[in-house]
Design a protein around this motif. Structure first.
Motif, PDB file in Angstrom:
ATOM      1  N   SER A  18      -1.599   0.313   1.485  1.00 18.06           N
ATOM      2  CA  SER A  18      -1.846   1.689   1.896  1.00 18.06           C
ATOM      3  C   SER A  18      -3.280   2.045   1.522  1.00 18.06           C
ATOM      4  O   SER A  18      -3.955   1.309   0.782  1.00 18.06           O
ATOM      5  CB  SER A  18      -0.876   2.629   1.187  1.00 18.06           C
ATOM      6  N   CYS A  19      -3.747   3.191   1.995  1.00 22.40           N
ATOM      7  CA  CYS A  19      -5.091   3.624   1.588  1.00 22.40           C
ATOM      8  C   CYS A  19      -5.136   3.918   0.093  1.00 22.40           C
ATOM      9  O   CYS A  19      -6.184   3.762  -0.549  1.00 22.40           O
ATOM     10  CB  CYS A  19      -5.537   4.841   2.390  1.00 22.40           C
ATOM     11  N   LEU A  20      -3.992   4.307  -0.498  1.00 17.23           N
ATOM     12  CA  LEU A  20      -3.951   4.569  -1.941  1.00 17.23           C
ATOM     13  C   LEU A  20      -4.102   3.275  -2.731  1.00 17.23           C
ATOM     14  O   LEU A  20      -4.726   3.256  -3.798  1.00 17.23           O
ATOM     15  CB  LEU A  20      -2.639   5.264  -2.315  1.00 17.23           C
ATOM     16  N   GLY A  77     -11.407  -8.289   2.439  1.00 16.83           N
ATOM     17  CA  GLY A  77     -10.924  -7.254   3.347  1.00 16.83           C
ATOM     18  C   GLY A  77     -10.112  -6.145   2.719  1.00 16.83           C
ATOM     19  O   GLY A  77      -9.825  -5.153   3.381  1.00 16.83           O
ATOM     20  N   ASN A  78      -9.730  -6.273   1.432  1.00 16.41           N
ATOM     21  CA  ASN A  78      -9.021  -5.196   0.736  1.00 16.41           C
ATOM     22  C   ASN A  78      -7.866  -4.658   1.585  1.00 16.41           C
ATOM     23  O   ASN A  78      -7.739  -3.448   1.784  1.00 16.41           O
ATOM     24  CB  ASN A  78     -10.006  -4.067   0.397  1.00 16.41           C
ATOM     25  N   SER A  79      -7.025  -5.570   2.088  1.00 13.28           N
ATOM     26  CA  SER A  79      -6.070  -5.125   3.091  1.00 13.28           C
ATOM     27  C   SER A  79      -4.617  -5.479   2.825  1.00 13.28           C
ATOM     28  O   SER A  79      -3.720  -4.792   3.323  1.00 13.28           O
ATOM     29  CB  SER A  79      -6.447  -5.703   4.463  1.00 13.28           C
ATOM     30  N   SER A  80      -4.330  -6.561   2.043  1.00 12.12           N
ATOM     31  CA  SER A  80      -2.932  -6.973   1.995  1.00 12.12           C
ATOM     32  C   SER A  80      -2.630  -7.915   0.829  1.00 12.12           C
ATOM     33  O   SER A  80      -3.529  -8.406   0.145  1.00 12.12           O
ATOM     34  CB  SER A  80      -2.554  -7.680   3.299  1.00 12.12           C
ATOM     35  N   ILE A  81      -1.326  -8.152   0.639  1.00 10.30           N
ATOM     36  CA  ILE A  81      -0.819  -9.166  -0.280  1.00 10.30           C
ATOM     37  C   ILE A  81      -0.197 -10.281   0.561  1.00 10.30           C
ATOM     38  O   ILE A  81       0.564 -10.016   1.491  1.00 10.30           O
ATOM     39  CB  ILE A  81       0.261  -8.597  -1.213  1.00 10.30           C
ATOM     40  N   ASN A  82      -0.537 -11.497   0.219  1.00  6.34           N
ATOM     41  CA  ASN A  82       0.096 -12.648   0.839  1.00  6.34           C
ATOM     42  C   ASN A  82       1.365 -12.956   0.038  1.00  6.34           C
ATOM     43  O   ASN A  82       1.289 -13.493  -1.065  1.00  6.34           O
ATOM     44  CB  ASN A  82      -0.856 -13.842   0.848  1.00  6.34           C
ATOM     45  N   PRO A 196      -3.743   2.593   6.073  1.00  4.97           N
ATOM     46  CA  PRO A 196      -5.029   2.078   5.565  1.00  4.97           C
ATOM     47  C   PRO A 196      -6.205   2.820   6.191  1.00  4.97           C
ATOM     48  O   PRO A 196      -6.117   3.338   7.307  1.00  4.97           O
ATOM     49  CB  PRO A 196      -5.016   0.604   5.999  1.00  4.97           C
ATOM     50  N   VAL A 197      -7.304   2.866   5.450  1.00  2.00           N
ATOM     51  CA  VAL A 197      -8.540   3.503   5.911  1.00  2.00           C
ATOM     52  C   VAL A 197      -9.579   2.410   6.100  1.00  2.00           C
ATOM     53  O   VAL A 197      -9.792   1.585   5.211  1.00  2.00           O
ATOM     54  CB  VAL A 197      -9.032   4.551   4.894  1.00  2.00           C
ATOM     55  N   GLU A 198     -10.250   2.426   7.230  1.00  6.51           N
ATOM     56  CA  GLU A 198     -11.135   1.325   7.590  1.00  6.51           C
ATOM     57  C   GLU A 198     -12.283   1.152   6.599  1.00  6.51           C
ATOM     58  O   GLU A 198     -12.583   0.039   6.181  1.00  6.51           O
ATOM     59  CB  GLU A 198     -11.694   1.540   8.998  1.00  6.51           C
ATOM     60  N   PHE A 199     -12.935   2.235   6.182  1.00  6.32           N
ATOM     61  CA  PHE A 199     -14.100   2.057   5.317  1.00  6.32           C
ATOM     62  C   PHE A 199     -13.717   1.549   3.929  1.00  6.32           C
ATOM     63  O   PHE A 199     -14.548   1.015   3.194  1.00  6.32           O
ATOM     64  CB  PHE A 199     -14.940   3.345   5.244  1.00  6.32           C
ATOM     65  N   LEU A 200     -12.424   1.671   3.558  1.00  7.46           N
ATOM     66  CA  LEU A 200     -11.982   1.148   2.272  1.00  7.46           C
ATOM     67  C   LEU A 200     -11.750  -0.364   2.304  1.00  7.46           C
ATOM     68  O   LEU A 200     -11.446  -0.972   1.281  1.00  7.46           O
ATOM     69  CB  LEU A 200     -10.697   1.843   1.821  1.00  7.46           C
ATOM     70  N   ARG A 201     -11.903  -0.979   3.480  1.00  9.26           N
ATOM     71  CA  ARG A 201     -11.805  -2.435   3.548  1.00  9.26           C
ATOM     72  C   ARG A 201     -12.951  -3.091   2.789  1.00  9.26           C
ATOM     73  O   ARG A 201     -12.851  -4.219   2.316  1.00  9.26           O
ATOM     74  CB  ARG A 201     -11.808  -2.910   5.001  1.00  9.26           C
ATOM     75  N   THR A 202     -14.057  -2.375   2.668  1.00 12.06           N
ATOM     76  CA  THR A 202     -15.229  -2.912   1.965  1.00 12.06           C
ATOM     77  C   THR A 202     -15.622  -2.068   0.764  1.00 12.06           C
ATOM     78  O   THR A 202     -16.596  -2.366   0.087  1.00 12.06           O
ATOM     79  CB  THR A 202     -16.432  -3.000   2.919  1.00 12.06           C
ATOM     80  N   GLY A 355      -6.776  10.482   5.766  1.00 15.06           N
ATOM     81  CA  GLY A 355      -7.065   9.715   4.563  1.00 15.06           C
ATOM     82  C   GLY A 355      -8.540   9.476   4.350  1.00 15.06           C
ATOM     83  O   GLY A 355      -9.043   9.551   3.218  1.00 15.06           O
ATOM     84  N   GLU A 356      -9.270   9.229   5.424  1.00 16.15           N
ATOM     85  CA  GLU A 356     -10.707   8.955   5.278  1.00 16.15           C
ATOM     86  C   GLU A 356     -11.439  10.162   4.704  1.00 16.15           C
ATOM     87  O   GLU A 356     -12.313  10.028   3.849  1.00 16.15           O
ATOM     88  CB  GLU A 356     -11.305   8.567   6.626  1.00 16.15           C
ATOM     89  N   ARG A 357     -11.071  11.353   5.143  1.00 15.27           N
ATOM     90  CA  ARG A 357     -11.698  12.571   4.634  1.00 15.27           C
ATOM     91  C   ARG A 357     -11.406  12.752   3.148  1.00 15.27           C
ATOM     92  O   ARG A 357     -12.284  13.114   2.362  1.00 15.27           O
ATOM     93  CB  ARG A 357     -11.198  13.770   5.422  1.00 15.27           C
TER      94      ARG A 357
END
Length: 439
Positions: A18-20, A77-82, A196-202, A355-357
């Motif tokens: 999640s974005c959190l 990518g700060n995106s997931s757990i394998n 998820p929030v795109e800018f939080l990927r990086t 979420g991005e805001r």
């Protein structure tokens, strides 16, 4: 490495953050240690071996329910757990040198507590989500230490797993009794609630901590009488707007007040030694703020009480400028209440939609902290979490504690064993702790 007793199905192999969850960073462990009653009659190696084997078996079984804990975080990518069933690290240890369980509980050495943890590293080790250590005392006592990757879950999530594992061990995984599958069915859905929030990927939470700096921890015990006195002082203060402070609000305001007063006094002393300092800068340096983590589960509409992950938001107070009025404890407690109350169902819905805001504003709010222009105290309360109910079949724990955390100005609250007091674990830079006189 303890793996789930049955493989994770292919359709569950990737768990999106999640974005959190994305916001949490850098990767670090949250630690907890549970100390259990000594039983000298059951302290031989055979009995300890039996208990250890039972713990491993029940852990393997419960990991089929909490399968993400046996996976590995995808670092890019700060995106997931394998959820690849890599396993949970399980360490067995024996306490030597005649140390007794009572030694650790009655006069704890905070640095020595780290020996009851499965890793001495604060940052992620070998990309393992969860590490456990079971330590056996000669007197028969047992300590169970957890190092839990914060990126994957918050204190509520830790508590859910610990309770489920303990119940599985206590009831020998009789799921009719521990009801693991029913209780935790479909709880890994936080990304569907907070996309998820795109800018939080990086980008993730900017650290105010330099691990090369020297941190120290103070354990402050606020018993029932002390908390009652603090609450009465807040209620009876002239002009107080808070007539029913909670014990956490009282404890937070008490610590925050000391931080403001002592930090401001130290800065004034430094200014006297530097008469050419710009007075405008002096005003900025005397600005302070506090923030509290707030569990969003019960505040959502409808509530999502069993959701797993970092399901919390940050309640940030208004900025306090050091003066005779704003530093008063009753005013600080009111500001904390005001900030926490703001996080209601409508507020959470906005975070879910925008979420991005939310995170953009949060980063902007932290910018003066990172630049050293704003003093920040961060509070996290685990007082309502049922840690003292975690029973593996040996009875309830005598003491539950965390360990020193190298995060600047972080205060963690845990209930005392009696349930009516608070242990405040205050983490600060060594030089800052020298000037903060909290008693």
């Amino acid at each position: 490495m303890i793996k789930p007793s049955s493989p994770t199905p292919d359709h569950l192999r990737e768990l999106k953050f999640s974005c959190l969850d994305q916001f949490i960073g850098p990767f670090h462990y949250t630690n907890l240690i549970f100390f259990y009653q000594a039983d000298a009659a059951a302290a031989d190696d055979d009995e300890n071996g039996y208990k250890s084997q039972a713990l491993k078996q029940s852990l393997s079984e419960i990991l089929t329910v909490f399968y993400p804990l046996a996976g590995q975080v995808v670092l890019e990518g700060n995106s997931s757990i394998n959820c690849n069933d890599n396993g949970v690290a399980f360490v067995e240890a024996k306490v030597l040198d005649g140390r007794q369980l009572s030694d650790m509980i009655e006069e704890p050495n905070l640095e020595e507590l780290k020996h009851f943890l499965p890793t001495q590293h604060f940052v992620v080790e070998d990309n393992i989500v969860l590490l456990l250590q079971v330590s056996f005392f000669d007197c028969g006592g047992i300590a169970v230490g957890f190092s839990f990757l914060h990126k994957v879950g918050d204190g509520k999530s830790m508590g859910e797993f610990m309770t489920a594992w303990a119940n599985a061990n206590k009831y020998k995984c009789n799921k009719c009794k521990c009801r693991c599958d029913d209780q935790f069915m479909n709880n890994f859905n936080l990304a569907s609630l907070f996309p998820p929030v795109e800018f939080l990927r990086t980008t993730s939470l900017p650290s105010t901590t330099n691990l090369s700096e020297k941190f120290v921890t103070k354990r402050l015990i606020l018993d029932r009488k002390k908390l009652t006195d603090l609450k009465e002082a807040i209620v009876s203060a002239p002009g107080s707007q808070l007539k029913d402070p909670t014990r956490v609000e009282a404890a937070s305001a008490f610590i925050w007040k000391h931080y403001i007063i002592d930090s401001a006094a130290q800065k004034r002393r430094q200014i006297k030694l530097q008469p050419n300092v710009d007075q405008v800068e002096v005003v900025v340096e005397n600005a302070f703020m506090a923030q509290h983590t707030v569990d969003a589960r019960t505040r959502m509409n409808p509530p999502e009480t069993n959701v797993f992950g970092n399901c919390f938001l940050i309640a940030a107070t208004e900025i306090v400028n050091y003066n005779d009025q704003q530093q008063e404890m009753h005013h600080l407690a009111y500001l904390l209440r005001k900030a926490i109350k703001k996080i209601d169902g409508d507020y959470i819905k906005q975070v879910q939609i925008e979420g991005e805001r939310y995170f953009t504003n949060l980063f902007q709010r932290l910018d003066p902290v990172l630049k050293g222009k704003l003093g920040l105290c961060s509070f996290s309360s685990w007082c309502r979490l049922p840690f003292y109910e975690v029973d593996y079949g040996w009875g309830k724990p005598l003491w539950v504690c965390t360990t020193p955390i190298p995060l600047k100005n972080l205060v963690v609250f845990i209930s005392t064993p009696s349930g009516d007091g608070i242990e405040a674990w205050i983490n600060m830079l060594e030089d800052d702790m020298k000037i903060i006189r909290i008693e």
